[in-house]
Design a protein around this motif. Sequence first.
Motif, short mmCIF file in Angstrom:
data_model
loop_
_atom_site.label_atom_id
_atom_site.label_comp_id
_atom_site.label_asym_id
_atom_site.label_seq_id
_atom_site.Cartn_x
_atom_site.Cartn_y
_atom_site.Cartn_z
N LEU A 394 -12.32 -13.52 2.37
CA LEU A 394 -11.28 -13.36 3.38
C LEU A 394 -9.95 -13.83 2.80
O LEU A 394 -9.84 -14.95 2.30
N THR A 395 -8.94 -12.96 2.87
CA THR A 395 -7.61 -13.25 2.32
C THR A 395 -6.56 -13.00 3.37
O THR A 395 -6.63 -12.00 4.11
N LEU A 396 -5.58 -13.89 3.47
CA LEU A 396 -4.46 -13.74 4.40
C LEU A 396 -3.18 -13.44 3.62
O LEU A 396 -2.87 -14.14 2.66
N TRP A 397 -2.47 -12.42 4.06
CA TRP A 397 -1.18 -12.07 3.46
C TRP A 397 -0.07 -12.45 4.43
O TRP A 397 -0.11 -12.08 5.60
N ASN A 398 0.94 -13.14 3.93
CA ASN A 398 1.94 -13.75 4.80
C ASN A 398 2.85 -12.73 5.49
O ASN A 398 3.07 -12.80 6.69
N ASP A 399 3.39 -11.79 4.75
CA ASP A 399 4.43 -10.90 5.28
C ASP A 399 3.91 -9.51 5.60
O ASP A 399 4.64 -8.51 5.47
N THR A 400 2.67 -9.39 6.03
CA THR A 400 2.06 -8.09 6.28
C THR A 400 1.84 -7.90 7.78
O THR A 400 1.31 -8.79 8.46
N HIS A 401 2.27 -6.73 8.29
CA HIS A 401 2.07 -6.37 9.68
C HIS A 401 0.81 -5.51 9.80
O HIS A 401 0.12 -5.24 8.81
N HIS A 402 0.53 -5.07 11.03
CA HIS A 402 -0.68 -4.27 11.22
C HIS A 402 -0.57 -2.96 10.47
O HIS A 402 -1.52 -2.53 9.81
N ARG A 403 0.58 -2.31 10.56
CA ARG A 403 0.78 -1.07 9.83
C ARG A 403 1.33 -1.40 8.45
O ARG A 403 2.31 -2.13 8.30
N LEU A 404 0.69 -0.85 7.42
CA LEU A 404 1.05 -1.20 6.05
C LEU A 404 2.27 -0.42 5.60
O LEU A 404 2.42 0.77 5.90
N GLY A 405 3.16 -1.12 4.88
CA GLY A 405 4.32 -0.50 4.28
C GLY A 405 4.13 -0.30 2.78
O GLY A 405 3.06 -0.59 2.22
N GLU A 406 5.18 0.14 2.13
CA GLU A 406 5.09 0.44 0.70
C GLU A 406 4.76 -0.82 -0.10
O GLU A 406 3.91 -0.79 -1.00
N LYS A 407 5.41 -1.93 0.23
CA LYS A 407 5.15 -3.17 -0.52
C LYS A 407 3.72 -3.65 -0.29
O LYS A 407 3.11 -4.25 -1.18
N ASP A 408 3.17 -3.39 0.91
CA ASP A 408 1.80 -3.80 1.19
C ASP A 408 0.80 -2.99 0.36
O ASP A 408 -0.21 -3.53 -0.10
N TYR A 409 1.08 -1.71 0.16
CA TYR A 409 0.19 -0.90 -0.66
C TYR A 409 0.27 -1.32 -2.13
O TYR A 409 -0.73 -1.26 -2.85
N HIS A 410 1.45 -1.75 -2.59
CA HIS A 410 1.55 -2.29 -3.94
C HIS A 410 0.67 -3.53 -4.06
O HIS A 410 -0.05 -3.70 -5.06
N GLN A 411 0.75 -4.40 -3.06
CA GLN A 411 -0.08 -5.61 -3.08
C GLN A 411 -1.56 -5.26 -2.98
O GLN A 411 -2.40 -5.90 -3.63
N LEU A 412 -1.89 -4.25 -2.20
CA LEU A 412 -3.29 -3.83 -2.06
C LEU A 412 -3.82 -3.28 -3.37
O LEU A 412 -4.97 -3.58 -3.76
N ALA A 413 -3.02 -2.48 -4.08
CA ALA A 413 -3.46 -1.94 -5.37
C ALA A 413 -3.70 -3.05 -6.38
O ALA A 413 -4.68 -3.02 -7.14
N ARG A 414 -2.81 -4.05 -6.38
CA ARG A 414 -3.02 -5.19 -7.29
C ARG A 414 -4.28 -5.95 -6.92
O ARG A 414 -5.04 -6.39 -7.79
N TYR A 415 -4.50 -6.11 -5.60
CA TYR A 415 -5.69 -6.84 -5.16
C TYR A 415 -6.97 -6.10 -5.59
O TYR A 415 -7.92 -6.73 -6.08
N VAL A 416 -7.00 -4.79 -5.39
CA VAL A 416 -8.18 -4.02 -5.78
C VAL A 416 -8.41 -4.11 -7.28
O VAL A 416 -9.54 -4.28 -7.75
N ASP A 417 -7.34 -4.02 -8.04
CA ASP A 417 -7.48 -4.04 -9.49
C ASP A 417 -7.93 -5.41 -9.99
O ASP A 417 -8.75 -5.51 -10.91
N ASP A 418 -7.39 -6.48 -9.39
CA ASP A 418 -7.69 -7.84 -9.89
C ASP A 418 -8.98 -8.40 -9.30
O ASP A 418 -9.83 -8.93 -10.02
N GLU A 419 -9.14 -8.30 -7.96
CA GLU A 419 -10.24 -8.98 -7.29
C GLU A 419 -11.51 -8.13 -7.21
O GLU A 419 -12.60 -8.70 -7.11
N VAL A 420 -11.37 -6.83 -7.17
CA VAL A 420 -12.56 -5.97 -7.02
C VAL A 420 -13.00 -5.39 -8.36
O VAL A 420 -14.13 -5.58 -8.79
N VAL A 421 -12.10 -4.66 -9.00
CA VAL A 421 -12.45 -4.06 -10.29
C VAL A 421 -12.66 -5.14 -11.34
O VAL A 421 -13.57 -5.04 -12.19
N GLY A 422 -11.91 -6.20 -11.28
CA GLY A 422 -12.02 -7.26 -12.28
C GLY A 422 -13.35 -7.99 -12.26
O GLY A 422 -13.76 -8.59 -13.25
N THR A 423 -14.04 -7.93 -11.10
CA THR A 423 -15.33 -8.62 -10.99
C THR A 423 -16.50 -7.71 -11.40
O THR A 423 -17.64 -8.14 -11.38
#
Length: 423
Positions: A394-423
Amino acid sequence: MSQLSVPTVSSPQAGTRNRSHQRAAVDTPTAAHQRTAANASTAHPAATAGRPSTAGIVQGGVHHSSDQTQNVSPGCGQKLPQWLRKASIDGLLSLRYAVDWMKMLGGLCLWSLIFVPLPKALSTRIEKMSAHRFLTGPKEKPDLMYLKDTSLRALVQERFINMRQVLEENRASLAKAGVKLDATLDTLKIHAWHIPAPPGRPTVVLHHGRGSNMMHLEDVMQVFRQKKLGLLLYDYPGFGRSGGIATPDALNKSGVAVSLYAQSSRGLEIPLSRQIHVGNSLGSMVGAYTTRVLEHLDENPLKALVLVNPLPSFKQVFVHIRDRLKLGWLLNEKRIRVDMDGATPLRQLTKTPVHFVRGRNDKYIPVQQVEEMFETVGSQGARAFYNDSGQKKLTLWNDTHHRLGEKDYHQLARYVDDEVVGT
């Protein structure tokens, strides 16, 4: 056109009554008077009719042509500044998104106010119609020409997945997983875009939210492509260019059909072990249901399931907003029959790693509901797997609203690459 070296004065036609300025303009050399008179004599009669003669008077020291006169009002044909135009577009999109949510909650309120029992056939018909109105999102039709200014156009493979054919080929296995097929799937095709993954890299299957379709996700494709991840996007039934109508059952089955098509040798040949399912908002419920079904069909689990701002159910979201607005005396959630369940499939998971991402600025889903969903993952069959092996996060993102914006998708791509693919 020659110019006269005289002081700058205002035009008499604009309402100027300063006679000293006019006298200063008139006291010019004789040659200048002659040139000005010649110009005045060649003017069209209609242009000088009904106004006082201005022979020998030069307005502002410069002869004004008709083209220049048309551009006198400053900013009349100017475009809006880039920042103002972008702010206007963002404001309109936010307003439309708010209207969509109001329509959805209005449908829930309508059901909560119905106390008169109806005949079963009529009640079922009304419920199906209301479910379609309740769930259907934006209907803009995406087009590959929308990508004409990007480098993705040559990479995107447009597909129309025959949902009924894919599910019929797996009828026996789906029956064991509790998936029932019916006639509503006839001629139903799912519109999808696929960007192949580089060799050895996984593919992200994205289940989008209710307020969007593939037309709004060009930035998402760019972001995941930069991380060298494959991407499979699709529109739910009743969304974008997909056929059919939007009902909870149709949405869930569309996620299963797209995943089976991606795995099939007649489709994209992407094994489940190289599929990462990402669901946002409404897509979190579709992703959870799809993952549960896929676990019954294949021994190899998905690479991971990532849920961003997940919904436990529509009814719980409705109750939360109702209580926040203090309308409990008016709206009764027991009457709501249009619902989707995102929590029960998570309890039945046995072997798929699950990642929860929740924005602190999400006003629709309280953090307590997300934490409850996190705690109950695998509780009906694999609690030891998830608790002891650390297969959920479970991860909490500080500046994220319910609807994702462009910066949120950048953060999501980094998260998938680091936390999911990296494992």
